[in-house]
Every structure is written in structure tokens, then in C-alpha cells.
Design a protein around this motif. Structure first.
Motif, PDB file in Angstrom:
ATOM      1  N   PRO A   1      -6.116   6.164   1.765  1.00 12.65           N
ATOM      2  CA  PRO A   1      -5.529   7.512   1.712  1.00 12.65           C
ATOM      3  C   PRO A   1      -4.019   7.496   1.956  1.00 12.65           C
ATOM      4  CG  PRO A   1      -6.647   7.180   3.807  1.00 12.65           C
ATOM      5  CD  PRO A   1      -6.924   5.948   2.982  1.00 12.65           C
ATOM      6  N   THR A   2      -3.291   8.276   1.161  1.00 11.65           N
ATOM      7  CA  THR A   2      -1.835   8.392   1.322  1.00 11.65           C
ATOM      8  C   THR A   2      -1.458   9.875   1.263  1.00 11.65           C
ATOM      9  OG1 THR A   2      -1.469   8.193  -1.057  1.00 11.65           O
ATOM     10  CG2 THR A   2      -1.335   6.160   0.236  1.00 11.65           C
ATOM     11  N   HIS A   3      -0.208  10.169   1.615  1.00 11.17           N
ATOM     12  CA  HIS A   3       0.159  11.596   1.663  1.00 11.17           C
ATOM     13  C   HIS A   3       0.365  12.167   0.265  1.00 11.17           C
ATOM     14  CE1 HIS A   3       4.333  10.172   1.267  1.00 11.17           C
ATOM     15  NE2 HIS A   3       4.623  11.388   0.889  1.00 11.17           N
ATOM     16  N   GLN A   4       0.724  11.343  -0.706  1.00 11.68           N
ATOM     17  CA  GLN A   4       0.720  11.808  -2.098  1.00 11.68           C
ATOM     18  C   GLN A   4       0.779  10.618  -3.030  1.00 11.68           C
ATOM     19  OE1 GLN A   4       4.462  14.350  -1.508  1.00 11.68           O
ATOM     20  NE2 GLN A   4       4.721  13.713  -3.637  1.00 11.68           N
ATOM     21  N   GLY A   5       0.893  10.898  -4.344  1.00 10.35           N
ATOM     22  CA  GLY A   5       0.750   9.830  -5.334  1.00 10.35           C
ATOM     23  C   GLY A   5       1.820   8.760  -5.232  1.00 10.35           C
ATOM     24  N   ARG A   6       3.051   9.182  -5.004  1.00 10.40           N
ATOM     25  CA  ARG A   6       4.139   8.188  -5.011  1.00 10.40           C
ATOM     26  C   ARG A   6       4.047   7.234  -3.826  1.00 10.40           C
ATOM     27  NH1 ARG A   6       8.474  12.767  -5.377  1.00 10.40           N
ATOM     28  NH2 ARG A   6       6.657  13.632  -6.409  1.00 10.40           N
ATOM     29  N   ALA A   7       3.399   7.652  -2.750  1.00 15.43           N
ATOM     30  CA  ALA A   7       3.190   6.737  -1.619  1.00 15.43           C
ATOM     31  C   ALA A   7       2.205   5.648  -2.050  1.00 15.43           C
ATOM     32  CB  ALA A   7       2.666   7.504  -0.410  1.00 15.43           C
ATOM     33  N   ALA A   8       1.210   6.043  -2.832  1.00 15.53           N
ATOM     34  CA  ALA A   8       0.268   5.059  -3.378  1.00 15.53           C
ATOM     35  C   ALA A   8       1.012   4.073  -4.278  1.00 15.53           C
ATOM     36  CB  ALA A   8      -0.834   5.782  -4.165  1.00 15.53           C
ATOM     37  N   GLU A   9       1.942   4.597  -5.084  1.00 12.91           N
ATOM     38  CA  GLU A   9       2.724   3.734  -5.990  1.00 12.91           C
ATOM     39  C   GLU A   9       3.619   2.792  -5.195  1.00 12.91           C
ATOM     40  OE1 GLU A   9       4.850   6.766  -8.095  1.00 12.91           O
ATOM     41  OE2 GLU A   9       3.145   7.286  -9.374  1.00 12.91           O
ATOM     42  N   LYS A  10       4.266   3.351  -4.194  1.00  7.38           N
ATOM     43  CA  LYS A  10       5.193   2.556  -3.381  1.00  7.38           C
ATOM     44  C   LYS A  10       4.456   1.383  -2.738  1.00  7.38           C
ATOM     45  CE  LYS A  10       8.854   1.803  -0.622  1.00  7.38           C
ATOM     46  NZ  LYS A  10       9.622   0.669  -1.071  1.00  7.38           N
ATOM     47  N   ILE A  11       3.285   1.691  -2.190  1.00  7.00           N
ATOM     48  CA  ILE A  11       2.505   0.655  -1.512  1.00  7.00           C
ATOM     49  C   ILE A  11       2.052  -0.404  -2.512  1.00  7.00           C
ATOM     50  CG2 ILE A  11       0.263   0.269  -0.396  1.00  7.00           C
ATOM     51  CD1 ILE A  11       0.749   2.908   1.132  1.00  7.00           C
ATOM     52  N   LEU A  12       1.553   0.061  -3.653  1.00  8.68           N
ATOM     53  CA  LEU A  12       1.039  -0.892  -4.647  1.00  8.68           C
ATOM     54  C   LEU A  12       2.156  -1.768  -5.217  1.00  8.68           C
ATOM     55  CD1 LEU A  12      -1.584  -1.671  -6.154  1.00  8.68           C
ATOM     56  CD2 LEU A  12      -0.811  -0.171  -7.999  1.00  8.68           C
ATOM     57  N   PHE A  13       3.276  -1.141  -5.618  1.00 11.46           N
ATOM     58  CA  PHE A  13       4.319  -1.938  -6.272  1.00 11.46           C
ATOM     59  C   PHE A  13       5.113  -2.771  -5.266  1.00 11.46           C
ATOM     60  CE2 PHE A  13       3.664   1.421  -9.573  1.00 11.46           C
ATOM     61  CZ  PHE A  13       3.054   0.569 -10.476  1.00 11.46           C
ATOM     62  N   SER A  14       5.066  -2.421  -3.970  1.00 12.07           N
ATOM     63  CA  SER A  14       5.703  -3.336  -3.013  1.00 12.07           C
ATOM     64  C   SER A  14       4.896  -4.617  -2.896  1.00 12.07           C
ATOM     65  CB  SER A  14       5.856  -2.756  -1.605  1.00 12.07           C
ATOM     66  OG  SER A  14       5.844  -1.409  -1.558  1.00 12.07           O
ATOM     67  N   THR A  15       3.604  -4.560  -3.212  1.00 12.52           N
ATOM     68  CA  THR A  15       2.808  -5.790  -3.110  1.00 12.52           C
ATOM     69  C   THR A  15       2.789  -6.557  -4.437  1.00 12.52           C
ATOM     70  OG1 THR A  15       0.762  -4.661  -3.671  1.00 12.52           O
ATOM     71  CG2 THR A  15       1.281  -4.783  -1.365  1.00 12.52           C
ATOM     72  N   ILE A  16       2.670  -5.847  -5.567  1.00 10.04           N
ATOM     73  CA  ILE A  16       2.513  -6.591  -6.824  1.00 10.04           C
ATOM     74  C   ILE A  16       3.746  -6.542  -7.718  1.00 10.04           C
ATOM     75  CG2 ILE A  16       0.004  -6.398  -6.894  1.00 10.04           C
ATOM     76  CD1 ILE A  16       0.290  -4.138  -8.860  1.00 10.04           C
ATOM     77  N   GLY A  17       4.762  -5.734  -7.349  1.00 10.17           N
ATOM     78  CA  GLY A  17       5.978  -5.685  -8.169  1.00 10.17           C
ATOM     79  C   GLY A  17       6.932  -6.802  -7.770  1.00 10.17           C
TER      80      GLY A  17
END
Ligand code: F0G
Length: 458
Positions: free
Chosen positions: A98-114
Motif C-alpha cells: 500500500p502507498t499513498h498514491q500511484g506515483r509513490a508506487a512508481e517511485k518505489i518500483l523504479f528506484s529498485t528496477i530503474g
């Protein structure tokens, strides 16, 4: 119901919010103070707010009731389990974060795989998705089918990813691609759906190159409705079943519950990969919160859990897609250039076509959006050269299209509000020749459209 033309909103109004009926003089003052950027307005000065469909919808009686069940335990709250069950009923991924909104999900994902050297393909990256990819140092590549780039081109699934182009990218740079993304519906392509057939084809390519497929699933229910309406063999199929088939083709997702979660806040990344989930949870705890609430209160988790049950309701989706098309059909009938076919959550005006005398670098989309606000108090959103015209190296060039998006909040405005919007857009369009472009006098380094200040050109 097909016998009647009138769209019956499948709800009654239970609680009302006043709208301030502002004047042109008031709006002129507000525009000047806002630097002609509609993001800088005080929302009280907006009559009909079509800036976004994100988090701006009305919640149902049952969502407000669910909020009373919100349990604010730091860890293992019953509200977390209600949320998890509701998400997994549609998207049975092993890990939901769970995240506070969509971009937090993106930030978390792309910090790991970007990261530098990586490249992320998508049909069309949403602005925060692109910004999060680029912020990690990676490159964001848009691979929508050619029809998806032409506002007037007709195609039932204009959001489809160009499978041949994906194959070429993977053949050339496969080692650099950590994930393939598909956005359903394709927001910046005009809210256009992606077909099940296309998702199966993308999955097959991903399998050949051993790449995970992720969905940016913000508007999954609207996309599923379009599949049911338009894709051969899908007619009459239950929406949850279509959603589960979509989910079964992917390895994970990012989500903003502010759209098809029917909530005012919330989001999540989800995935099957245990290692990736562990990495994401580590960042989650640093930036959002503990793994059973992310950036959300227990009551928000409850509102989303209930929203996800309501959004797949057929009466709701029929009304949602019909009422958006109602706006598009009226504007189209008046000869106003709009992106077609009509998207699920918004109607996009083709400002470049309507204002041919304003060159892209004088921002025709911004000029049109400002005029709709000045004349009628309607706040739309430029999606064009203001938003995308600055390359990462600072150069300025025309975006692919200059559009103004009129996004429809869910379950919020009535047909007479939309009739008013139609009247205002027609009035402005009839006088489009008088509109002038703008120049930017101040802008932030990233996502400049949110903070830039403009001045009308002489
Ligand atoms: N992906 C897509 C396709 C979106 O449309 C949005 C948000 C996001 C990701 C990010 O989600 O706002 O919860 O952080 N779109 C809104 C819009 C803001 O107006 O289209 P968020």
C-alpha cells in the motif's frame, strides 16, 4: 434501458457541495494571480473542475460507512486485510504494497528496477511515470501503435502497444529492459483502451525475452468495459472476470486508487516476484510507512476496499463511459476537433487543430485551457508542449500533440453540468481565432506544468 436516450445516473445525491458561480472579472483576477497556470488557482474560483478525474470523485454511502470501520492499528489492521482481500479478488498478485498514491508506487518500483542505462517501454508513460523513470536515470520509451498518436484516427483499441516495435527494442537493447509496462487505459493517448488480444501478444513477446510485464492499471475497470463492448468474443462477460484475465497476463502492477479505486487517496504496487517485493518493502518503510498501511490511514484502506467492489458494477461502468461519450459527441457534432474514439475518463480537445494560428511553442493547449476558464470557469488541463515540450537536456520542442483534457470526476457532475460545459466550449471554439498564445516566464526543473508561470503574448 436501451429504449431511452437520457443517461440516468445510477445514484441519487446524498450530500451536496456548493459551487461558487464566479464572474469573468473575478476569473481574470484569479488568472493574473495564478500566472495563467490553472494549477495555481484557488479551487473555490473554479465552477466546473475537470482538471483531473484523480481523487476528485464522490464516494458512495457504503464507502463512507466503510470508513467508520477504519482500524488505525499500526500493524496488521483489519482494514489492511479488507484492502488486501479486495485488491487480490481482482489482481491476485502475491505481494500488494500500500502507498499513498500511484506515483509513490512508481517511485518505489523504479528506484529498485530503474537506473542509468535502463530503458522502460510503455504504450505511453503518464507524466509522473515518465518523471519517476527519468529521475532514476533510466529512459522512458513510448511505443503506442501509430493510430494512438493521431487524434483523429479511429481504432477501437487506440491504446494498444506496438508489438513489433517492442520486439525491435527488446532485440536491440533487451539487456537494458528490466520491465515492460502497459498503461490501461492509455491516459495520455486520450484515455484509450488496450485490447485483451494486445495484452496477450505483449505477454508472448515478454515471454520470448524473459521480461516481466507490469500494468499501470489506474483505469482498469474502464478498460475492461471497453473490452467487453468492443472486443470480439467479450460481449456480456462479467467485468471482474475480464479484469482477472488482464491480471493473469501480468507479473505486477502499479495503481492509483484515486481513479478506479473510487477513493480520494491511495495506491499500490503489486507483484509476484518475492525478491523485488522485499526491495520495494524496504523503501516503503523508509518513505511511506509500515507494510500493512503504507502511506494510508486504516479508513482509507476501507474506502478503497469498498470502491474496488463498486467500480466493476455494470450499471456504474455503462453510465461512466456513456456520460463521458455524451460530452464528446456533443462537441464533435459542433465541429470541435476532439480525440476519437472518446476515452473513458476524459474528452481531449485538439488545441493544435482548433488554434492553427498559435504555434506549438506558444502553447495552444494552454491558451485554450485558459480561455475555457476565463469564459466559463471550467478548469481543464493542457496535455501538450507545456507538459512534454522540454527534453531532459533542456531543449524545447513541440510535443506530439497539443491537447486540452476535460477529465470527468467519477459520480460527481450531473448531465446539466456537462450541458453547461458543452455550451462554454462551443462559445470559445467559435472565437478560437481571437485566442493568443503564451510564454513561460518562470518554471521548475521537473514536471514544469505544475508550477510554471505564464504571460499572454502581445
Ligand atoms: N498512471 C496514470 C496512467 C495516471 O493517470 C496517474 C495519475 C498516475 C499513474 C499517478 O497516480 O496521481 O495517484 O500519483 N493521473 C492523474 C491524472 C493525476 O490527472 O491523470 P497518482
Amino acid at each position: 434501458m436501451d429504449r431511452w436516450q437520457t443517461i440516468v445516473e445510477p445514484f441519487r445525491i446524498h450530500s451536496v457541495e456548493p459551487i461558487h458561480l464566479s464572474t469573468v472579472a473575478e476569473r481574470d483576477r484569479a488568472l493574473r494571480a495564478a500566472g495563467w497556470n490553472l494549477f495555481n488557482l484557488h479551487a473555490r474560483d473554479v465552477l466546473i473542475d475537470l482538471l483531473t478525474d484523480s481523487g476528485t470523485g464522490a464516494m458512495s454511502r457504503d464507502q463512507w460507512a466503510a470508513i467508520q470501520h477504519g482500524d488505525e492499528s499500526y500493524a496488521g489492521s483489519p482494514s489492511w486485510y479488507a484492502f488486501l482481500e479486495s485488491v487480490q479478488a481482482l489482481f491476485p498478485f502475491r505481494h500488494v504494497i500500500p502507498t499513498h498514491q500511484g506515483r509513490a508506487a512508481e517511485k518505489i518500483l523504479f528506484s529498485t528496477i530503474g537506473g542509468p542505462g535502463r530503458v522502460i517501454p510503455n504504450n505511453t508513460h503518464f507524466d509522473t511515470t515518465r518523471a519517476n523513470v527519468e529521475f532514476s536515470g533510466a529512459e522512458a520509451v513510448d511505443l503506442v501503435i501509430p493510430e494512438g498518436r493521431v487524434p483523429s484516427a479511429l481504432h477501437p483499441f487506440k491504446g494498444n502497444l506496438d508489438v513489433a516495435a517492442l520486439e525491435r527494442l527488446l532485440a536491440a537493447r533487451g539487456d537494458d529492459v528490466p520491465v515492460v509496462f502497459v498503461t490501461i487505459t492509455n491516459n495520455f493517448g486520450g484515455g484509450q483502451p488496450v485490447s485483451l488480444g494486445n495484452l496477450h501478444a505483449v505477454r508472448a513477446v515478454c515471454d520470448r525475452y524473459a521480461k516481466p510485464l507490469f500494468l499501470d492499471a489506474c483505469r482498469f475497470a474502464e478498460n475492461a468495459w471497453f473490452i467487453r463492448e468492443r472486443e470480439p468474443g467479450q460481449s456480456g462477460r462479467p467485468i471482474p472476470e475480464i479484469v482477472r484475465e488482464i491480471a493473469s497476463l501480468a507479473d505486477g502492477m502499479t495503481m492509483s486508487a484515486k481513479k478506479d479505486g473510487l477513493a480520494n487517496i491511495g495506491g499500490w504496487p503489486a507483484m509476484n516476484d518475492d525478491v523485488l517485493a522485499e526491495q520495494c518493502r524496504n523503501i516503503l518503510i523508509l518513505t511511506e510507512g509500515f507494510v500493512t498501511y503504507g502511506g494510508l490511514a486504516g479508513r482509507d484502506l476501507e474506502a478503497i476496499a469498498q470502491g474496488l467492489r463498486e467500480v466493476v458494477d455494470e450499471d456504474y461502468l455503462r453510465y461512466r463511459i456513456r456520460s463521458t461519450a455524451y460530452l464528446g459527441e456533443a462537441l464533435d457534432a459542433a465541429g470541435i476537433p476532439v480525440v476519437k474514439p472518446f476515452g473513458g475518463h476524459a474528452i481531449y480537445l485538439d488545441a493544435r487543430a482548433l488554434l492553427p494560428h498559435v504555434p506549438p511553442l506558444a502553447y495552444p493547449g494552454q491558451a485554450l485551457a485558459v480561455a475555457l476558464y476565463r469564459e466559463g470557469g471550467i478548469r481543464g488541463c493542457e496535455i501538450g508542449t507545456v507538459m512534454f515540450g522540454r527534453r531532459p537536456d533542456g531543449r524545447e520542442e513541440p510535443a506530439a500533440m497539443d491537447l486540452v483534457r476535460l477529465a470527468i470526476p467519477r459520480r460527481t457532475y450531473t448531465q446539466s453540468h456537462i450541458d453547461y460545459v458543452i455550451e462554454v466550449v462551443r462559445w470559445v471554439a467559435e472565437r478560437a481565432g481571437e485566442l493568443r498564445g503564451l510564454r513561460i516566464v518562470q518554471q521548475p526543473a521537473v514536471l514544469r506544468h505544475f508550477g510554471a508561470r505564464f504571460e499572454p503574448l502581445p
